[in-house]
Design a protein around this motif. Structure first.
Motif, mmCIF file in Angstrom:
data_model
loop_
_atom_site.group_PDB
_atom_site.id
_atom_site.type_symbol
_atom_site.label_atom_id
_atom_site.label_comp_id
_atom_site.label_asym_id
_atom_site.label_seq_id
_atom_site.Cartn_x
_atom_site.Cartn_y
_atom_site.Cartn_z
ATOM 1 N N PRO A 169 6.471 -1.655 3.607
ATOM 2 C CA PRO A 169 6.552 -2.510 4.797
ATOM 3 C C PRO A 169 6.610 -1.725 6.107
ATOM 4 O O PRO A 169 5.957 -2.097 7.088
ATOM 5 C CB PRO A 169 7.846 -3.296 4.554
ATOM 6 N N LYS A 170 7.361 -0.630 6.118
ATOM 7 C CA LYS A 170 7.451 0.155 7.349
ATOM 8 C C LYS A 170 6.154 0.913 7.610
ATOM 9 O O LYS A 170 5.713 1.041 8.757
ATOM 10 C CB LYS A 170 8.622 1.130 7.274
ATOM 11 N N LEU A 171 5.534 1.414 6.543
ATOM 12 C CA LEU A 171 4.255 2.108 6.704
ATOM 13 C C LEU A 171 3.215 1.198 7.333
ATOM 14 O O LEU A 171 2.412 1.625 8.161
ATOM 15 C CB LEU A 171 3.751 2.593 5.344
ATOM 16 N N GLY A 172 3.236 -0.068 6.915
ATOM 17 C CA GLY A 172 2.274 -1.022 7.443
ATOM 18 C C GLY A 172 2.365 -1.179 8.949
ATOM 19 O O GLY A 172 1.373 -1.485 9.613
ATOM 20 N N LYS A 173 3.559 -0.956 9.496
ATOM 21 C CA LYS A 173 3.751 -1.070 10.943
ATOM 22 C C LYS A 173 3.370 0.210 11.682
ATOM 23 O O LYS A 173 3.135 0.185 12.887
ATOM 24 C CB LYS A 173 5.210 -1.418 11.241
ATOM 25 N N LEU A 174 3.325 1.325 10.958
ATOM 26 C CA LEU A 174 3.061 2.617 11.596
ATOM 27 C C LEU A 174 1.591 3.008 11.562
ATOM 28 O O LEU A 174 1.092 3.637 12.496
ATOM 29 C CB LEU A 174 3.889 3.713 10.916
ATOM 30 N N LEU A 175 0.898 2.649 10.484
ATOM 31 C CA LEU A 175 -0.494 3.056 10.312
ATOM 32 C C LEU A 175 -1.439 2.058 10.973
ATOM 33 O O LEU A 175 -1.045 0.960 11.364
ATOM 34 C CB LEU A 175 -0.826 3.162 8.825
ATOM 35 N N HIS A 176 -2.705 2.468 11.078
ATOM 36 C CA HIS A 176 -3.723 1.556 11.591
ATOM 37 C C HIS A 176 -3.745 0.272 10.763
ATOM 38 O O HIS A 176 -3.578 0.299 9.539
ATOM 39 C CB HIS A 176 -5.102 2.215 11.544
ATOM 40 N N LYS A 177 -3.971 -0.832 11.426
ATOM 41 C CA LYS A 177 -3.987 -2.133 10.776
ATOM 42 C C LYS A 177 -5.013 -2.163 9.642
ATOM 43 O O LYS A 177 -6.131 -1.685 9.787
ATOM 44 C CB LYS A 177 -4.323 -3.218 11.804
ATOM 45 N N GLY A 178 -4.607 -2.720 8.514
ATOM 46 C CA GLY A 178 -5.495 -2.859 7.375
ATOM 47 C C GLY A 178 -5.335 -1.794 6.308
ATOM 48 O O GLY A 178 -5.788 -1.980 5.175
ATOM 49 N N LEU A 179 -4.680 -0.671 6.636
ATOM 50 C CA LEU A 179 -4.499 0.378 5.630
ATOM 51 C C LEU A 179 -3.435 -0.004 4.603
ATOM 52 O O LEU A 179 -3.485 0.434 3.454
ATOM 53 C CB LEU A 179 -4.128 1.699 6.306
ATOM 54 N N VAL A 180 -2.468 -0.805 5.030
ATOM 55 C CA VAL A 180 -1.437 -1.318 4.126
ATOM 56 C C VAL A 180 -1.551 -2.835 4.133
ATOM 57 O O VAL A 180 -1.569 -3.461 5.197
ATOM 58 C CB VAL A 180 -0.030 -0.884 4.580
ATOM 59 N N ASP A 181 -1.640 -3.442 2.943
ATOM 60 C CA ASP A 181 -1.835 -4.888 2.891
ATOM 61 C C ASP A 181 -0.512 -5.638 3.067
ATOM 62 O O ASP A 181 0.550 -5.028 3.262
ATOM 63 C CB ASP A 181 -2.547 -5.302 1.600
ATOM 64 N N GLU A 182 -0.573 -6.953 2.991
ATOM 65 C CA GLU A 182 0.605 -7.780 3.245
ATOM 66 C C GLU A 182 1.697 -7.571 2.204
ATOM 67 O O GLU A 182 2.872 -7.846 2.459
ATOM 68 C CB GLU A 182 0.197 -9.257 3.283
ATOM 69 N N GLU A 183 1.318 -7.080 1.021
ATOM 70 C CA GLU A 183 2.303 -6.802 -0.028
ATOM 71 C C GLU A 183 2.883 -5.394 0.088
ATOM 72 O O GLU A 183 3.677 -4.964 -0.750
ATOM 73 C CB GLU A 183 1.672 -6.967 -1.420
ATOM 74 N N GLY A 184 2.474 -4.662 1.123
ATOM 75 C CA GLY A 184 2.973 -3.306 1.313
ATOM 76 C C GLY A 184 2.320 -2.294 0.403
ATOM 77 O O GLY A 184 2.910 -1.256 0.085
ATOM 78 N N GLU A 185 1.086 -2.557 -0.025
ATOM 79 C CA GLU A 185 0.381 -1.649 -0.920
ATOM 80 C C GLU A 185 -0.840 -1.059 -0.220
ATOM 81 O O GLU A 185 -1.326 -1.600 0.773
ATOM 82 C CB GLU A 185 -0.042 -2.391 -2.192
ATOM 83 N N TRP A 186 -1.325 0.052 -0.774
ATOM 84 C CA TRP A 186 -2.471 0.737 -0.180
ATOM 85 C C TRP A 186 -3.265 1.438 -1.271
ATOM 86 O O TRP A 186 -2.837 1.535 -2.415
ATOM 87 C CB TRP A 186 -2.010 1.764 0.855
ATOM 88 N N SER A 187 -4.426 1.962 -0.884
ATOM 89 C CA SER A 187 -5.307 2.681 -1.801
ATOM 90 C C SER A 187 -5.415 4.129 -1.347
ATOM 91 O O SER A 187 -5.797 4.399 -0.208
ATOM 92 C CB SER A 187 -6.700 2.036 -1.812
ATOM 93 N N TYR A 188 -5.090 5.062 -2.244
ATOM 94 C CA TYR A 188 -5.242 6.478 -1.903
ATOM 95 C C TYR A 188 -6.709 6.819 -1.680
ATOM 96 O O TYR A 188 -7.041 7.660 -0.843
ATOM 97 C CB TYR A 188 -4.656 7.355 -3.012
#
Length: 203
Positions: A169-188
Motif C-alpha cells: 500500500p505504501k509503495l503504491g503511493k510512492l511509485l509512478h501510478k499503475g506500477l502497484v495495483d489496488e491490491e498492493g501487488e506488482w510485477s517484477y
C-alpha cells in the motif's frame, strides 16, 4: 589462485562479507590494476557467465543486466549511468571492491559492495534467498522486499522492509501510478522492463 577465483568457488559470500570487519579485511586483499575501463553500451552478463574486471574503475554508459547464474566481479569502482537489473529467481552475484553508483537497482541475487553504495532513485532487492552486504546504502527509496539485507546504515527518505502484503500500500503511493495495483501487488517483470527502457519508477 587469485582472490576472485577463490570467491567464485563459494556458494555465497556471506562468510566473507557478513560484517563490516569482514568487508574491510576483504577490501584490504584487493589490489586493482590502474586500468580505467568504459563500456559504451549496456553490459549484459549472460546466464551462467562469470566476468571479472580487474580495473581501478569501470563505467557502463547504459544499463547493467545480470541474468540468472551470472556473476560480475569488479576490483575497483563501478559506475552505471543507467540501471542495474537482475529480474530472476536464481542465484546471481554483483561484487564491487570499491564504490558502486547507479540510477536504480532491481536485484534478487547477492550484492557485495566494499565502498560507497549510492543510487539516485530506487534500490529494490527482493526475496530472502540472498542478501546485500555494504557499510552504507543511499537512495531516494530503499525497498527490502521480503528480504533482510546486511547493510549497516541506510540513508533514504523512504525505507520499506517487509513482505509485499505489508509494504504494497505504501509503495503504491510512492511509485509512478499503475506500477502497484489496488491490491498492493506488482510485477517484477514490468518493473524490469521499465528500467531496461530507462524509465523512472519514482515521480
Amino acid at each position: 589462485m587469485t582472490l576472485f577465483e577463490k570467491l567464485l568457488q563459494e556458494p555465497s559470500l556471506h562468510a566473507h562479507a557478513g560484517s563490516a570487519a569482514k568487508r574491510a579485511s576483504l577490501k584490504a586483499k584487493l589490489s586493482p590494476s590502474a586500468e580505467v575501463k568504459q563500456v559504451t553500451t549496456d553490459l549484459r552478463i549472460s546466464e551462467g557467465q562469470d566476468q571479472l574486471l580487474d580495473a581501478k574503475s569501470v563505467t557502463v554508459k547504459g544499463n547493467l543486466i545480470i541474468e540468472d547464474q551470472g556473476r560480475l566481479l569488479v576490483a575497483g569502482d563501478l559506475v552505471v549511468e543507467g540501471n542495474i537489473i537482475h529480474e530472476g529467481f536464481d542465484y546471481s552475484l554483483l561484487f564491487v571492491g570499491g564504490s558502486l553508483k547507479a540510477n536504480n537497482l532491481l536485484f534478487h541475487g547477492e550484492i557485495v559492495v566494499l565502498g560507497d553504495f549510492a543510487l539516485q532513485g530506487v534500490a529494490w532487492t527482493y526475496y530472502s534467498d540472498y542478501s546485500a552486504y555494504a557499510d552504507t546504502l543511499s537512495a531516494r527509496l530503499v525497498v527490502s522486499d521480503d528480504r533482510e539485507d546486511a547493510i549497516d546504515k541506510v540513508r533514504a527518505p523512504q525505507h520499506l522492509v517487509g513482505h509485499s502484503s505489508e509494504i504494497g500500500p505504501k509503495l503504491g503511493k510512492l511509485l509512478h501510478k499503475g506500477l502497484v495495483d489496488e491490491e498492493g501487488e506488482w510485477s517484477y517483470t514490468t518493473l524490469a522492463k521499465k528500467l531496461l527502457k530507462k524509465e523512472e519508477l519514482l515521480p
